[in-house]
Design an enzyme around this catalytic site. Structure first.
Site, mmCIF file in Angstrom:
data_model
loop_
_atom_site.group_PDB
_atom_site.id
_atom_site.type_symbol
_atom_site.label_atom_id
_atom_site.label_comp_id
_atom_site.label_asym_id
_atom_site.label_seq_id
_atom_site.Cartn_x
_atom_site.Cartn_y
_atom_site.Cartn_z
ATOM 1 N N ARG A 65 60.172 78.669 22.812
ATOM 2 C CA ARG A 65 60.059 79.146 24.214
ATOM 3 C C ARG A 65 60.515 80.578 24.453
ATOM 4 O O ARG A 65 60.715 80.949 25.620
ATOM 5 C CB ARG A 65 60.874 78.244 25.166
ATOM 6 C CG ARG A 65 60.685 76.755 25.004
ATOM 7 C CD ARG A 65 59.264 76.350 25.176
ATOM 8 N NE ARG A 65 59.095 74.902 25.318
ATOM 9 C CZ ARG A 65 57.918 74.317 25.197
ATOM 10 N NH1 ARG A 65 56.824 75.014 24.921
ATOM 11 N NH2 ARG A 65 57.809 73.014 25.350
ATOM 12 N N HIS A 179 46.057 71.725 16.687
ATOM 13 C CA HIS A 179 46.294 70.664 17.673
ATOM 14 C C HIS A 179 44.923 70.039 17.869
ATOM 15 O O HIS A 179 44.104 70.527 18.658
ATOM 16 C CB HIS A 179 46.860 71.236 18.978
ATOM 17 C CG HIS A 179 47.127 70.177 19.995
ATOM 18 N ND1 HIS A 179 48.379 69.870 20.473
ATOM 19 C CD2 HIS A 179 46.290 69.300 20.604
ATOM 20 C CE1 HIS A 179 48.301 68.871 21.338
ATOM 21 N NE2 HIS A 179 47.029 68.506 21.442
ATOM 22 N N ASP A 293 57.460 69.168 16.130
ATOM 23 C CA ASP A 293 56.832 69.506 17.417
ATOM 24 C C ASP A 293 57.900 69.584 18.505
ATOM 25 O O ASP A 293 57.687 69.157 19.641
ATOM 26 C CB ASP A 293 55.740 68.494 17.791
ATOM 27 C CG ASP A 293 54.778 69.065 18.835
ATOM 28 O OD1 ASP A 293 54.902 70.256 19.165
ATOM 29 O OD2 ASP A 293 53.923 68.311 19.328
HETATM 30 O O1 DOR Z 1 53.419 67.813 24.243
HETATM 31 C C1 DOR Z 1 53.255 68.952 23.790
HETATM 32 N N1 DOR Z 1 54.076 69.938 24.132
HETATM 33 N N2 DOR Z 1 52.233 69.172 22.967
HETATM 34 C C2 DOR Z 1 51.896 70.420 22.579
HETATM 35 O O2 DOR Z 1 50.943 70.579 21.845
HETATM 36 C C3 DOR Z 1 52.646 71.581 23.102
HETATM 37 C C4 DOR Z 1 54.002 71.184 23.490
HETATM 38 C C5 DOR Z 1 54.697 72.221 24.318
HETATM 39 O O3 DOR Z 1 54.644 73.400 23.933
HETATM 40 O O4 DOR Z 1 55.283 71.875 25.333
HETATM 41 ZN ZN ZN Z 2 53.311 71.596 19.171
HETATM 42 ZN ZN ZN Z 3 50.161 70.257 19.564
#
Ligand code: DOR
Ligand code: ZN
Ligand code: ZN
Length: 400
Positions: A65, A179, A293
């Site tokens: 982030r 993805h 993830d």
């Molecule tokens: O649930 C998810 N959150 N899937 C993603 O591919 C991105 C991720 C996010 O960056 O919040």
């Molecule tokens: Zn991801």
């Molecule tokens: Zn993803």
């Protein structure tokens, strides 16, 4: 005369598929000698026989982030969280703000995070229409392709545009982590109230469709399918010559039991049958890598009504301890933990990491397998109000 190493680390280490007493010579952060007796070392570190020394783990899929959404996580909090979970290298996804789709943004992100990480790291760039992959390639470990919409607005799901970009990437030899949910098969517009609704809108068929459309790159590109949610998908990915990642939340949770927005994630938590099938395939060694993830959001955002809450679950700190607990309990062999968490990511992403061998980076994860504790979300190092980790309240050995 060969120079003596600066540091010698001695202990019970994982090499060649087994744990044995080993002495490792280290100079300038690299492993220079490995043996049963390594001389020299101003600095000699002797670990007790109760310690298990594994290669440092690499998480090829985190969302830290930073920059742009540092209320959810910063590179410092995220990488500290990684380190405390035995992860010594992370690959950070490009859906930060602004999204990393061009060289200027990539360079600005590099400058913004420089000197603020507790671990080694690499930064992904996202593939978008007309992007200059060959220009970006020297500065990234790999590329990301979002075929399904999720956090960040970098969806790229058009078969009249993707092939040119993939041809450009093929010439660079870099992996494309995908993805792989086909956005055209994701339902939108009907209010979702729980994880079962989210699953209704994002069926496994969206993943199968994405794979069918990726099949054309099977001979030309190195493709990695992120966060596999079910066994047929992962098996088909392998048939196509792709590598696969799995996240602990898809191995752990299932709908019906886990329904609040804390469990909202893309691709979604699936039903128990899918979860069981995925876990069985994973146990048999049918998936190449763990990828957490790690996708933190604030508790405020996650406490909103289900439909407007963002998708994502943190996991960088808990993934390896949870897998270590599976080793301790006999569910998976130690070899699988090390191959999925260290050796395979190092090899697939072409980094000198994941093995305790000369020439590799001197990254280690040291566990006391006798000390087992319950995960306490309030003690994790990710931003404090990220509320959920896959498997909270589960037991796990503590990385030291
Ligand atoms: O649930 C998810 N959150 N899937 C993603 O591919 C991105 C991720 C996010 O960056 O919040
Ligand atoms: Zn991801
Ligand atoms: Zn993803």
């Amino acid at each position: 005369m060969t120079q003596e190493p600066e540091t010698v680390l001695c202990g019970r280490m994982y090499r060649g598929g087994e744990l044995k007493y080993t002495e490792v010579g280290i100079t300038d952060g690299k492993i220079v000698t490995v043996g049963s007796l390594v001389s020299g070392g101003e600095d000699r570190i002797e670990l007790g026989s109760s310690m298990t020394v594994l290669p440092g783990f690499m998480d090829p899929h985190v969302h830290f982030r930073d920059p742009g959404m540092t209320q959810k996580e910063t590179f410092s909090t995220g990488s500290m969280s990684a380190l405390c979970g035995g992860v010594t290298c992370v690959l950070d996804m490009p859906n930060t703000k602004p999204p990393v789709t061009d060289i200027d943004t990539l360079m600005r992100k590099k400058a913004a995070v420089a000197g603020r990480s507790y671990t080694d790291y690499g930064l992904f760039a996202a593939l978008t229409k007309g992007c200059r992959a060959s220009l970006l390639a020297p500065y990234v470990p790999a590329f990301k392709l979002f075929m399904g919409s999720t956090t960040g607005n970098i969806l790229f799901n058009d078969d009249s545009e993707i092939p040119d970009v993939m041809a450009d990437v093929a010439r660079t030899g870099k992996v494309v982590s995908v993805h792989a949910e086909d956005d055209d098969l994701i339902a939108k517009g009907i209010e979702e109230k729980c994880c079962q609704d989210h699953l209704r809108d994002r069926p496994a068929e969206a993943e199968y469709s994405a794979l069918r459309r990726l099949a054309r790159y099977s001979g030309s590109n190195r493709i990695n399918i992120c966060h596999c949610t079910n066994a047929p998908q992962a098996e088909e990915a392998h048939r196509l010559g792709f590598t696969t990642e799995v996240a602990m939340h898809h191995l752990t949770f299932f709908t019906g039991r886990y329904e609040s927005a804390l469990y909202k994630v893309n691709p979604p938590i699936r039903d128990k049958v899918s979860r069981d099938g995925l876990r069985e395939l994973f146990r048999r060694g049918g998936i190449d890598m763990f990828g957490s993830d790690h996708a933190p959001h604030t508790l405020d955002e996650k406490s909103a009504d289900f439909d407007s809450a963002p998708g994502g679950i943190p996991g960088v700190e808990t993934q390896i301890p949870m897998a270590a607990e599976m080793v301790r309990s006999g569910e998976i062999p130690l070899e699988l933990l090390v191959s999925m968490g260290a050796e395979n990511p190092g090899r697939i992403f072409s980094q000198p990491k994941g093995r305790i061998e000369p020439g590799y980076d001197a990254d280690f994860a040291i566990f006391d397998m006798r000390r087992v504790t319950e995960i306490d979300a309030s003690k994790l190092h990710s931003r404090p109000d990220s509320p959920l980790t896959a498997g909270c309240a589960r037991c796990s050995p503590i990385p030291l």
